[in-house]
Scaffold this active site. Structure first.
Site, short mmCIF file in Angstrom:
data_model
loop_
_atom_site.label_atom_id
_atom_site.label_comp_id
_atom_site.label_asym_id
_atom_site.label_seq_id
_atom_site.Cartn_x
_atom_site.Cartn_y
_atom_site.Cartn_z
N CYS A 109 -32.06 -47.13 37.29
CA CYS A 109 -32.67 -48.32 37.88
C CYS A 109 -34.20 -48.30 37.79
O CYS A 109 -34.75 -48.48 36.71
CB CYS A 109 -32.17 -48.45 39.30
SG CYS A 109 -32.02 -50.14 39.82
N HIS B 103 -26.15 -47.29 39.52
CA HIS B 103 -26.40 -46.05 40.26
C HIS B 103 -25.23 -45.07 40.18
O HIS B 103 -24.40 -45.02 41.09
CB HIS B 103 -26.71 -46.37 41.73
CG HIS B 103 -28.05 -46.97 41.93
ND1 HIS B 103 -29.17 -46.23 42.24
CD2 HIS B 103 -28.47 -48.24 41.82
CE1 HIS B 103 -30.21 -47.02 42.33
NE2 HIS B 103 -29.82 -48.26 42.09
N GLU C 238 -25.24 -42.08 40.75
CA GLU C 238 -25.32 -41.07 41.82
C GLU C 238 -24.69 -41.59 43.11
O GLU C 238 -24.46 -40.82 44.04
CB GLU C 238 -26.77 -40.63 42.04
CG GLU C 238 -27.63 -41.54 42.90
CD GLU C 238 -28.12 -42.80 42.19
OE1 GLU C 238 -27.60 -43.14 41.10
OE2 GLU C 238 -29.01 -43.45 42.76
N1 GLN Z 1 -35.74 -53.73 41.67
C1 GLN Z 1 -36.29 -52.43 41.52
C2 GLN Z 1 -37.49 -52.42 40.59
O1 GLN Z 1 -37.77 -53.39 39.98
C3 GLN Z 1 -35.25 -51.45 41.03
C4 GLN Z 1 -34.11 -51.37 42.01
C5 GLN Z 1 -33.47 -50.03 42.10
O2 GLN Z 1 -34.03 -49.01 41.67
N2 GLN Z 1 -32.31 -49.98 42.73
O3 GLN Z 1 -38.14 -51.43 40.45
#
Ligand code: GLN
Length: 190
Positions: free
Chosen positions: A80, A170, A172
């Site tokens: 992410c 995710h 994890e």
């Molecule tokens: N929306 C976040 C970003 O732009 C990422 C979201 C996340 O890591 N769960 O950095």
């Protein structure tokens, strides 16, 4: 025992560390430059806010040494926000952060309503993998040498390229995904 350094300046680093400990790894937190002197078999970049993480990395003097280590082939596992930090292009941003992974990402790609959701799909040939998306980015373009490990709505949601394995979701948070990032030749394996 595999030694995993978990970037721990912001975001879901505790969950990331627990994920690797559950797989028998030893983890340590990376919060400042001195932490990078520790032996590390894998770098884990957690979810969170990529803009906050990127700024903190620069403030803490971690940005350049981390970028160099990743570019040199340190096996790297990112989710992410971590994927956003690695991407070569971030839509709407004047410049990327590390800019190492040859993909284009769109932040918060699923909008407010669908900001967080779970699907079950195939990851790296393994069906039945639970995928938890949290204000996730999407990968809108990828170079031809990027391996796509999973997709959603026709777009890649996890990729492997050289020493980097990166997810928009995710892993994890939804065991039992057990990714083993493939090291580049010459790094000695993990
Ligand atoms: N929306 C976040 C970003 O732009 C990422 C979201 C996340 O890591 N769960 O950095």
């Amino acid at each position: 025992m595999r030694r995993v350094g978990v970037l721990s300046v912001q975001g879901a680093f505790a969950e990331m560390a627990a994920h690797w400990r559950a797989q028998g790894a030893a983890t340590f937190e990376i919060r400042r430059r001195a932490d990078l002197a520790r032996p590390m078999d894998l770098l884990a970049l957690p979810g969170g806010e990529s803009t906050v993480q990127g700024r903190l990395l620069k403030d803490l003097g971690l940005f350049d040494p981390l970028r160099r280590r990743i570019a040199e082939g340190l096996p790297t596992f990112a989710t992410c926000a971590g994927l956003i930090l690695l991407a070569r292009t971030v839509e709407g941003a004047a410049r990327p952060w590390f800019g190492l992974l040859p993909v284009t990402v769109r932040r918060n790609a699923y909008g407010r309503q669908l900001g967080s959701f779970t699907t079950v799909g195939t990851w790296d040939g393994r069906p039945g993998t639970r995928m938890v998306f949290i204000r996730a980015p999407s990968i809108t373009a990828a170079d031809a040498d990027v391996d796509v490990l999973s997709t959603f709505d026709g777009r890649p949601t996890s990729v492997r390229w050289r020493n980097i394995t990166a997810f928009t979701w995710h892993p994890e948070l939804a065991p039992p995904v057990r990714p083993a990032p493939r090291p580049v030749a010459g790094t000695g394996g993990m």
